[in-house]
Design an enzyme around this catalytic site. Sequence first.
Site, PDB file in Angstrom:
ATOM      1  N   HIS A   1       3.063  -4.162   6.245  1.00 50.63           N
ATOM      2  CA  HIS A   1       2.086  -3.088   6.111  1.00 50.63           C
ATOM      3  C   HIS A   1       2.195  -2.178   7.330  1.00 50.63           C
ATOM      4  O   HIS A   1       2.936  -2.448   8.267  1.00 50.63           O
ATOM      5  CB  HIS A   1       0.673  -3.651   6.046  1.00 50.63           C
ATOM      6  CG  HIS A   1       0.350  -4.394   4.787  1.00 50.63           C
ATOM      7  ND1 HIS A   1      -0.528  -3.913   3.844  1.00 50.63           N
ATOM      8  CD2 HIS A   1       0.788  -5.579   4.296  1.00 50.63           C
ATOM      9  CE1 HIS A   1      -0.622  -4.766   2.845  1.00 50.63           C
ATOM     10  NE2 HIS A   1       0.164  -5.790   3.093  1.00 50.63           N
ATOM     11  N   SER A   2       1.474  -1.093   7.305  1.00 52.32           N
ATOM     12  CA  SER A   2       1.258  -0.267   8.496  1.00 52.32           C
ATOM     13  C   SER A   2      -0.161   0.235   8.449  1.00 52.32           C
ATOM     14  O   SER A   2      -0.798   0.150   7.398  1.00 52.32           O
ATOM     15  CB  SER A   2       2.252   0.908   8.512  1.00 52.32           C
ATOM     16  OG  SER A   2       1.850   1.940   7.608  1.00 52.32           O
TER      17      SER A   2
ATOM     18  N   GLU B   1       1.736  -5.286  10.690  1.00 49.29           N
ATOM     19  CA  GLU B   1       1.200  -3.937  10.687  1.00 49.29           C
ATOM     20  C   GLU B   1       2.073  -3.151  11.650  1.00 49.29           C
ATOM     21  O   GLU B   1       1.987  -3.332  12.870  1.00 49.29           O
ATOM     22  CB  GLU B   1      -0.265  -3.924  11.169  1.00 49.29           C
ATOM     23  CG  GLU B   1      -1.259  -4.470  10.183  1.00 49.29           C
ATOM     24  CD  GLU B   1      -1.622  -3.467   9.098  1.00 49.29           C
ATOM     25  OE1 GLU B   1      -1.442  -2.260   9.282  1.00 49.29           O
ATOM     26  OE2 GLU B   1      -2.082  -3.924   8.044  1.00 49.29           O
TER      27      GLU B   1
ATOM     28  N   TYR C   1      -9.874  -7.374  10.634  1.00 52.88           N
ATOM     29  CA  TYR C   1     -11.230  -7.442  10.070  1.00 52.88           C
ATOM     30  C   TYR C   1     -11.272  -8.588   9.045  1.00 52.88           C
ATOM     31  O   TYR C   1     -10.257  -8.962   8.469  1.00 52.88           O
ATOM     32  CB  TYR C   1     -11.647  -6.123   9.404  1.00 52.88           C
ATOM     33  CG  TYR C   1     -10.533  -5.337   8.728  1.00 52.88           C
ATOM     34  CD1 TYR C   1     -10.197  -4.052   9.153  1.00 52.88           C
ATOM     35  CD2 TYR C   1      -9.815  -5.883   7.662  1.00 52.88           C
ATOM     36  CE1 TYR C   1      -9.192  -3.314   8.540  1.00 52.88           C
ATOM     37  CE2 TYR C   1      -8.794  -5.164   7.061  1.00 52.88           C
ATOM     38  CZ  TYR C   1      -8.488  -3.880   7.495  1.00 52.88           C
ATOM     39  OH  TYR C   1      -7.478  -3.149   6.904  1.00 52.88           O
TER      40      TYR C   1
ATOM     41  N   GLU D   1       1.891   3.596   3.042  1.00 55.22           N
ATOM     42  CA  GLU D   1       2.470   2.984   4.237  1.00 55.22           C
ATOM     43  C   GLU D   1       3.995   3.074   4.196  1.00 55.22           C
ATOM     44  O   GLU D   1       4.702   2.065   4.124  1.00 55.22           O
ATOM     45  CB  GLU D   1       1.938   1.555   4.384  1.00 55.22           C
ATOM     46  CG  GLU D   1       0.423   1.539   4.529  1.00 55.22           C
ATOM     47  CD  GLU D   1      -0.269   0.183   4.418  1.00 55.22           C
ATOM     48  OE1 GLU D   1      -1.503   0.151   4.399  1.00 55.22           O
ATOM     49  OE2 GLU D   1       0.429  -0.853   4.340  1.00 55.22           O
TER      50      GLU D   1
ATOM     51  N   ARG E   1      -3.470   4.582  -1.749  1.00 53.71           N
ATOM     52  CA  ARG E   1      -3.294   3.197  -1.249  1.00 53.71           C
ATOM     53  C   ARG E   1      -3.083   2.183  -2.376  1.00 53.71           C
ATOM     54  O   ARG E   1      -2.218   1.299  -2.278  1.00 53.71           O
ATOM     55  CB  ARG E   1      -4.535   2.827  -0.435  1.00 53.71           C
ATOM     56  CG  ARG E   1      -4.648   1.359  -0.008  1.00 53.71           C
ATOM     57  CD  ARG E   1      -5.948   1.118   0.738  1.00 53.71           C
ATOM     58  NE  ARG E   1      -6.301  -0.279   0.919  1.00 53.71           N
ATOM     59  CZ  ARG E   1      -6.083  -0.965   2.047  1.00 53.71           C
ATOM     60  NH1 ARG E   1      -5.488  -0.397   3.070  1.00 53.71           N
ATOM     61  NH2 ARG E   1      -6.458  -2.229   2.147  1.00 53.71           N
TER      62      ARG E   1
ATOM     63  N   HIS F   1       0.854  -1.189   0.000  1.00 53.04           N
ATOM     64  CA  HIS F   1       0.000   0.000   0.000  1.00 53.04           C
ATOM     65  C   HIS F   1       0.889   1.238   0.000  1.00 53.04           C
ATOM     66  O   HIS F   1       1.760   1.400   0.842  1.00 53.04           O
ATOM     67  CB  HIS F   1      -0.950  -0.029   1.205  1.00 53.04           C
ATOM     68  CG  HIS F   1      -1.971  -1.100   1.114  1.00 53.04           C
ATOM     69  ND1 HIS F   1      -2.303  -1.934   2.158  1.00 53.04           N
ATOM     70  CD2 HIS F   1      -2.742  -1.489   0.069  1.00 53.04           C
ATOM     71  CE1 HIS F   1      -3.226  -2.786   1.771  1.00 53.04           C
ATOM     72  NE2 HIS F   1      -3.526  -2.534   0.499  1.00 53.04           N
TER      73      HIS F   1
END
Length: 305
Positions: free
Chosen positions: A193-194, A267, A245, A68, A123, A65
């Site tokens: 990711h972050s 993350e 999620y 990030e 993103r 993304h």
Amino acid sequence: AHDYTKYNNWATINDWAISISSANPSLISRQVIGNTYEGRPMHLLTVGKKTGSAKPAVFMDCGFHAREWITHAFCQWFVNEAVSTYGSDPEMTNLLDRMDFFVLPVFNIDGYEYTWSSNRMWRKTRSKNSGTSCIGTDPNRNFNAGWCTTGASSNPCSDTYCGSSPESEIESKNLANFIRTNKSIIKAYMTVHSYSQLLLFPYSYKYGLAADHSELLSVSQGAIAALRTLYGTKYTSGPGATTIYPAAGGSDDWAYDLGVKYSYTFELRDEGRYGFLLPESQIKPTCEETMLAVKYIASYVLNNL
Ligand SMILES: Nc1ncc(C[C@H](C[SeH])C(=O)O)cc1Cl
Ligand SMILES: [Zn+2]
Ligand SMILES: [Zn+2]
Ligand SMILES: [Zn+2]
Ligand SMILES: [Zn+2]
Ligand SMILES: [Zn+2]
């Protein structure tokens, strides 16, 4: 010299990849696994003692993304730390002698460039969608893992657009092809990711537990405990569906179902104070603590081949 404590644009990262690999021929090799939609070469660095024979490998990517930015910084940090501590850090030396790390410092190059030139909060990829002026696909909804069944949108204007089909994005196709081709040696997959300070593992596309759930959980708990020893940073680990999620089409789920058992999504920092706009002052501490988690997982994999 290359500054690992600031955010570097793609031209700088690309030049760095060329220079660090040519400066360390016994530890790093470089290859292009394909081009992006806008024609930029996706450079993969293979980090590990050159032995002439195939070694078990870990695949790690950053920059899925575009916004990030801390993740792009981490992949650069990892490669530098690996070559800088080879010979002095016993753990890293052992890892590089007996394994290879396939490191893709920037997966979504087109998107990353766009965050520098136009929209810091972008993103997705930058591919054209038919029938709309809305651009891009969420690459982490674009893999063939419960594709577009949950936590993704079929609207091209959505930030979680799953694409027209699995691997519709050339970037996804390039990565999937490389991993498919090398799946016999790739023992672990880590996608960085972050933000949120989480260590996620399959599944995100369903609530059902992975066959290796208990092992994936215990390894993740060891990894985040190692991370925490440095600055006390608290992470949470668990299956994606219940820990962040439910969402389908992720590269970690896809790699796991392909047979790469140790499949994780990081993350990184923070928990929302700065979010994607993490200050450069936090690059060093974030990267140093994350090194401990990555080395923990890699060492576990090596000890359990
Ligand atoms: N399999 C997955 N693993 C992790 C995530 C979370 C990241 C957080 Se930026 C995302 O939304 O793409 C999402 C999915 Cl689909
Ligand atoms: Zn420089
Ligand atoms: Zn060490
Ligand atoms: Zn992400
Ligand atoms: Zn994220
Ligand atoms: Zn260090």
